[in-house]
Design a protein around this motif. Sequence first.
Motif, PDB file in Angstrom:
ATOM      1  N   ALA A  71     -17.828   5.391  -8.608  1.00 15.95           N
ATOM      2  CA  ALA A  71     -18.368   6.648  -9.133  1.00 15.95           C
ATOM      3  C   ALA A  71     -17.409   7.808  -8.910  1.00 15.95           C
ATOM      4  CB  ALA A  71     -19.719   6.945  -8.487  1.00 15.95           C
ATOM      5  N   ASN A  72     -16.856   7.927  -7.718  1.00 17.34           N
ATOM      6  CA  ASN A  72     -15.967   9.056  -7.432  1.00 17.34           C
ATOM      7  C   ASN A  72     -14.612   8.912  -8.108  1.00 17.34           C
ATOM      8  OD1 ASN A  72     -17.322  10.938  -5.339  1.00 17.34           O
ATOM      9  ND2 ASN A  72     -17.738   8.907  -4.542  1.00 17.34           N
ATOM     10  N   SER A  73     -14.159   7.691  -8.308  1.00 11.65           N
ATOM     11  CA  SER A  73     -12.916   7.486  -9.064  1.00 11.65           C
ATOM     12  C   SER A  73     -13.093   7.964 -10.504  1.00 11.65           C
ATOM     13  CB  SER A  73     -12.513   6.004  -9.034  1.00 11.65           C
ATOM     14  OG  SER A  73     -12.265   5.572  -7.716  1.00 11.65           O
ATOM     15  N   LEU A  74     -14.235   7.643 -11.114  1.00  6.81           N
ATOM     16  CA  LEU A  74     -14.510   8.108 -12.469  1.00  6.81           C
ATOM     17  C   LEU A  74     -14.655   9.628 -12.508  1.00  6.81           C
ATOM     18  CD1 LEU A  74     -17.067   5.392 -13.651  1.00  6.81           C
ATOM     19  CD2 LEU A  74     -14.718   5.686 -14.451  1.00  6.81           C
ATOM     20  N   SER A  75     -15.298  10.209 -11.502  1.00  8.42           N
ATOM     21  CA  SER A  75     -15.468  11.670 -11.460  1.00  8.42           C
ATOM     22  C   SER A  75     -14.120  12.370 -11.382  1.00  8.42           C
ATOM     23  CB  SER A  75     -16.335  12.067 -10.257  1.00  8.42           C
ATOM     24  OG  SER A  75     -17.638  11.554 -10.381  1.00  8.42           O
ATOM     25  N   ILE A  76     -13.226  11.866 -10.548  1.00  7.80           N
ATOM     26  CA  ILE A  76     -11.897  12.472 -10.425  1.00  7.80           C
ATOM     27  C   ILE A  76     -11.153  12.396 -11.748  1.00  7.80           C
ATOM     28  CG2 ILE A  76      -9.648  12.253  -9.287  1.00  7.80           C
ATOM     29  CD1 ILE A  76     -11.158  11.224  -6.810  1.00  7.80           C
ATOM     30  N   ALA A  77     -11.234  11.250 -12.425  1.00  9.21           N
ATOM     31  CA  ALA A  77     -10.557  11.092 -13.718  1.00  9.21           C
ATOM     32  C   ALA A  77     -11.104  12.078 -14.750  1.00  9.21           C
ATOM     33  CB  ALA A  77     -10.718   9.650 -14.211  1.00  9.21           C
ATOM     34  N   ALA A  94     -12.222  18.244  -5.310  1.00 13.86           N
ATOM     35  CA  ALA A  94     -11.987  18.080  -3.867  1.00 13.86           C
ATOM     36  C   ALA A  94     -13.138  17.325  -3.217  1.00 13.86           C
ATOM     37  CB  ALA A  94     -11.807  19.449  -3.213  1.00 13.86           C
ATOM     38  N   LEU A  95     -14.364  17.627  -3.648  1.00 14.03           N
ATOM     39  CA  LEU A  95     -15.530  16.915  -3.113  1.00 14.03           C
ATOM     40  C   LEU A  95     -15.475  15.434  -3.467  1.00 14.03           C
ATOM     41  CD1 LEU A  95     -18.293  17.114  -1.694  1.00 14.03           C
ATOM     42  CD2 LEU A  95     -19.300  17.582  -3.941  1.00 14.03           C
ATOM     43  N   ALA A  96     -15.111  15.117  -4.711  1.00 16.78           N
ATOM     44  CA  ALA A  96     -15.025  13.713  -5.135  1.00 16.78           C
ATOM     45  C   ALA A  96     -13.911  12.977  -4.390  1.00 16.78           C
ATOM     46  CB  ALA A  96     -14.790  13.645  -6.648  1.00 16.78           C
ATOM     47  N   ILE A  97     -12.784  13.630  -4.140  1.00 15.47           N
ATOM     48  CA  ILE A  97     -11.686  13.003  -3.403  1.00 15.47           C
ATOM     49  C   ILE A  97     -12.123  12.691  -1.970  1.00 15.47           C
ATOM     50  CG2 ILE A  97      -9.382  13.395  -2.443  1.00 15.47           C
ATOM     51  CD1 ILE A  97      -8.721  14.981  -4.959  1.00 15.47           C
ATOM     52  N   CYS A  98     -12.812  13.624  -1.345  1.00 17.37           N
ATOM     53  CA  CYS A  98     -13.294  13.397   0.026  1.00 17.37           C
ATOM     54  C   CYS A  98     -14.328  12.279   0.065  1.00 17.37           C
ATOM     55  CB  CYS A  98     -13.876  14.682   0.597  1.00 17.37           C
ATOM     56  SG  CYS A  98     -12.651  15.968   0.946  1.00 17.37           S
ATOM     57  N   ASP A  99     -15.241  12.257  -0.893  1.00 12.84           N
ATOM     58  CA  ASP A  99     -16.236  11.179  -0.938  1.00 12.84           C
ATOM     59  C   ASP A  99     -15.569   9.826  -1.159  1.00 12.84           C
ATOM     60  OD1 ASP A  99     -18.539  12.643  -0.473  1.00 12.84           O
ATOM     61  OD2 ASP A  99     -18.787  13.197  -2.581  1.00 12.84           O
ATOM     62  N   LEU A 100     -14.544   9.793  -2.002  1.00 13.10           N
ATOM     63  CA  LEU A 100     -13.811   8.547  -2.232  1.00 13.10           C
ATOM     64  C   LEU A 100     -13.097   8.096  -0.965  1.00 13.10           C
ATOM     65  CD1 LEU A 100     -12.677   6.340  -4.090  1.00 13.10           C
ATOM     66  CD2 LEU A 100     -10.859   7.943  -4.746  1.00 13.10           C
ATOM     67  N   THR A 101     -12.479   9.025  -0.255  1.00 13.72           N
ATOM     68  CA  THR A 101     -11.789   8.685   0.992  1.00 13.72           C
ATOM     69  C   THR A 101     -12.771   8.183   2.040  1.00 13.72           C
ATOM     70  OG1 THR A 101     -10.182  10.430   0.508  1.00 13.72           O
ATOM     71  CG2 THR A 101     -10.165   9.521   2.736  1.00 13.72           C
ATOM     72  N   LEU A 102     -13.942   8.803   2.104  1.00 10.14           N
ATOM     73  CA  LEU A 102     -14.970   8.338   3.039  1.00 10.14           C
ATOM     74  C   LEU A 102     -15.359   6.889   2.758  1.00 10.14           C
ATOM     75  CD1 LEU A 102     -17.390  11.412   3.277  1.00 10.14           C
ATOM     76  CD2 LEU A 102     -16.063  10.428   5.137  1.00 10.14           C
ATOM     77  N   SER A 353     -25.055   9.825  -1.407  1.00  8.57           N
ATOM     78  CA  SER A 353     -24.874  11.152  -2.004  1.00  8.57           C
ATOM     79  C   SER A 353     -23.650  11.173  -2.911  1.00  8.57           C
ATOM     80  CB  SER A 353     -24.728  12.203  -0.892  1.00  8.57           C
ATOM     81  OG  SER A 353     -24.473  13.480  -1.433  1.00  8.57           O
ATOM     82  N   GLY A 354     -22.551  10.548  -2.467  1.00  7.38           N
ATOM     83  CA  GLY A 354     -21.343  10.508  -3.291  1.00  7.38           C
ATOM     84  C   GLY A 354     -21.516   9.713  -4.565  1.00  7.38           C
ATOM     85  N   SER A 355     -22.367   8.686  -4.526  1.00  5.54           N
ATOM     86  CA  SER A 355     -22.600   7.868  -5.717  1.00  5.54           C
ATOM     87  C   SER A 355     -23.505   8.573  -6.721  1.00  5.54           C
ATOM     88  CB  SER A 355     -23.224   6.530  -5.306  1.00  5.54           C
ATOM     89  OG  SER A 355     -22.404   5.840  -4.396  1.00  5.54           O
ATOM     90  N   VAL A 356     -24.468   9.344  -6.213  1.00  7.20           N
ATOM     91  CA  VAL A 356     -25.450  10.003  -7.082  1.00  7.20           C
ATOM     92  C   VAL A 356     -24.852  11.230  -7.770  1.00  7.20           C
ATOM     93  CG1 VAL A 356     -27.655  11.240  -7.067  1.00  7.20           C
ATOM     94  CG2 VAL A 356     -27.409   9.121  -5.783  1.00  7.20           C
ATOM     95  N   ASN A 357     -23.824  11.835  -7.182  1.00 10.01           N
ATOM     96  CA  ASN A 357     -23.258  13.060  -7.760  1.00 10.01           C
ATOM     97  C   ASN A 357     -22.813  12.883  -9.203  1.00 10.01           C
ATOM     98  OD1 ASN A 357     -23.661  14.695  -5.558  1.00 10.01           O
ATOM     99  ND2 ASN A 357     -21.619  14.405  -4.715  1.00 10.01           N
ATOM    100  N   ILE A 358     -22.235  11.739  -9.511  1.00  4.26           N
ATOM    101  CA  ILE A 358     -21.755  11.533 -10.883  1.00  4.26           C
ATOM    102  C   ILE A 358     -22.928  11.524 -11.872  1.00  4.26           C
ATOM    103  CG2 ILE A 358     -21.808   9.008 -10.749  1.00  4.26           C
ATOM    104  CD1 ILE A 358     -19.269   8.987 -12.459  1.00  4.26           C
TER     105      ILE A 358
END
Length: 385
Positions: A71-77, A94-102, A353-358
């Motif tokens: 989800a966060n990889s797609l959001s960043i793209a 920045a939020l998506a990058i941090c969620d992906l790193t987490l 939370s990071g998955s639902v954001n998208i």
Amino acid sequence: MYVHSSEKGNTTCYPALNQITDNPFPLWKDHSKDASLLTLASGILSDEQFYMIFLFLIYTSQLINNCAIIANSLSIAVFVKLGFSEPSNISLTALAICDLTLAVLYTWNNLCFLLTYHNVRLPFHAVNVTALTGGAQWAFLSSTVAWITAFISFERCLCILFPLKVRRLITPRGTFVAMLIIILLTFCPSFFIFIRYKFVWVFNPYLNITILNTIPVNNEMAILFENFATVICGVIQPLLAFTIMLICTVLLVVQLRKISSWRMSVTSAKSQRVQPEENPAAHSSAAEARTSQKEERLVRMVVAMATMFIMSYIPTCIGLICYVVFDEYNLFGVYRKLLFLFGHITSLGQPISGSVNILIYYNMASKFRSVFRRLVRLDRQEQET
């Protein structure tokens, strides 16, 4: 068991931090002087119950982490394709990058634990090494996510309080600098842990191999750095960000209701006009209504994000408070099993939370939805059908 360290040709041997046995997840030795407390804690959760629950949490969290990574990889793209002319795109990226790193850090921890549990010989102590290379960074990066979410909520509050000045207050460059400052003050202190602990090679007689382990550095400066990073950056900062986010979210909800009421009154007044095209004020009211509708969608999106994060972060705040209040609630106390399990339970909220954001972006942001559909080629599939 002894740690061997070589410096300038001299070999020094000293006891290792933890004894490594056949136990796949070795727990730390009890240091409590309270015998009654130790007896009470040992009866709360047996080793078999601990491992059963712990494995279930690992598999569950990894499934959620996989969704968060995608989800966060797609959001960043999508945000990269949208560009960074809007300050909100910078903070959301920045939020998506941090969620992906987490999610990646948590995957690293889960992978090491599972390999150790299935008797795969790793060249390092799974619990200790991953605690320094993944666990510590994950904990501090969670604080970074909290502050970025708080900044996004605060930015929306400024748009409401100072609608005419917000363009000068919130700029793309200013937002980028704010993201760097947040990361510098919240995530970078996690590397203080390497001042307190260091990597050493340990011979394990049970496995007859030499593996990488960690030992504490017992000097005043190292302990001071650890205490600073733990209390200030690991406890106070996340709780402060949570408080700011909660206040901003409440203000946004109140303002959202006002915007909805105002838009309904404008729409009602417009519908009562017989010939609105003859009245220039009607065109102005219609334009204001459209602008208000865009602002309402953006506010709704931020409120949904903040609400989701607040719900997922409440257990973490409870855990942080317990860590400060109860002396035995730590990695070396009698409640270490509860700390381990409760920490994994609370950490499930972050990838959720990071998955639902998208989904929130897709449902509430038309530009995001349009670019996302082009990115995954949904529009082309609909045209072909």
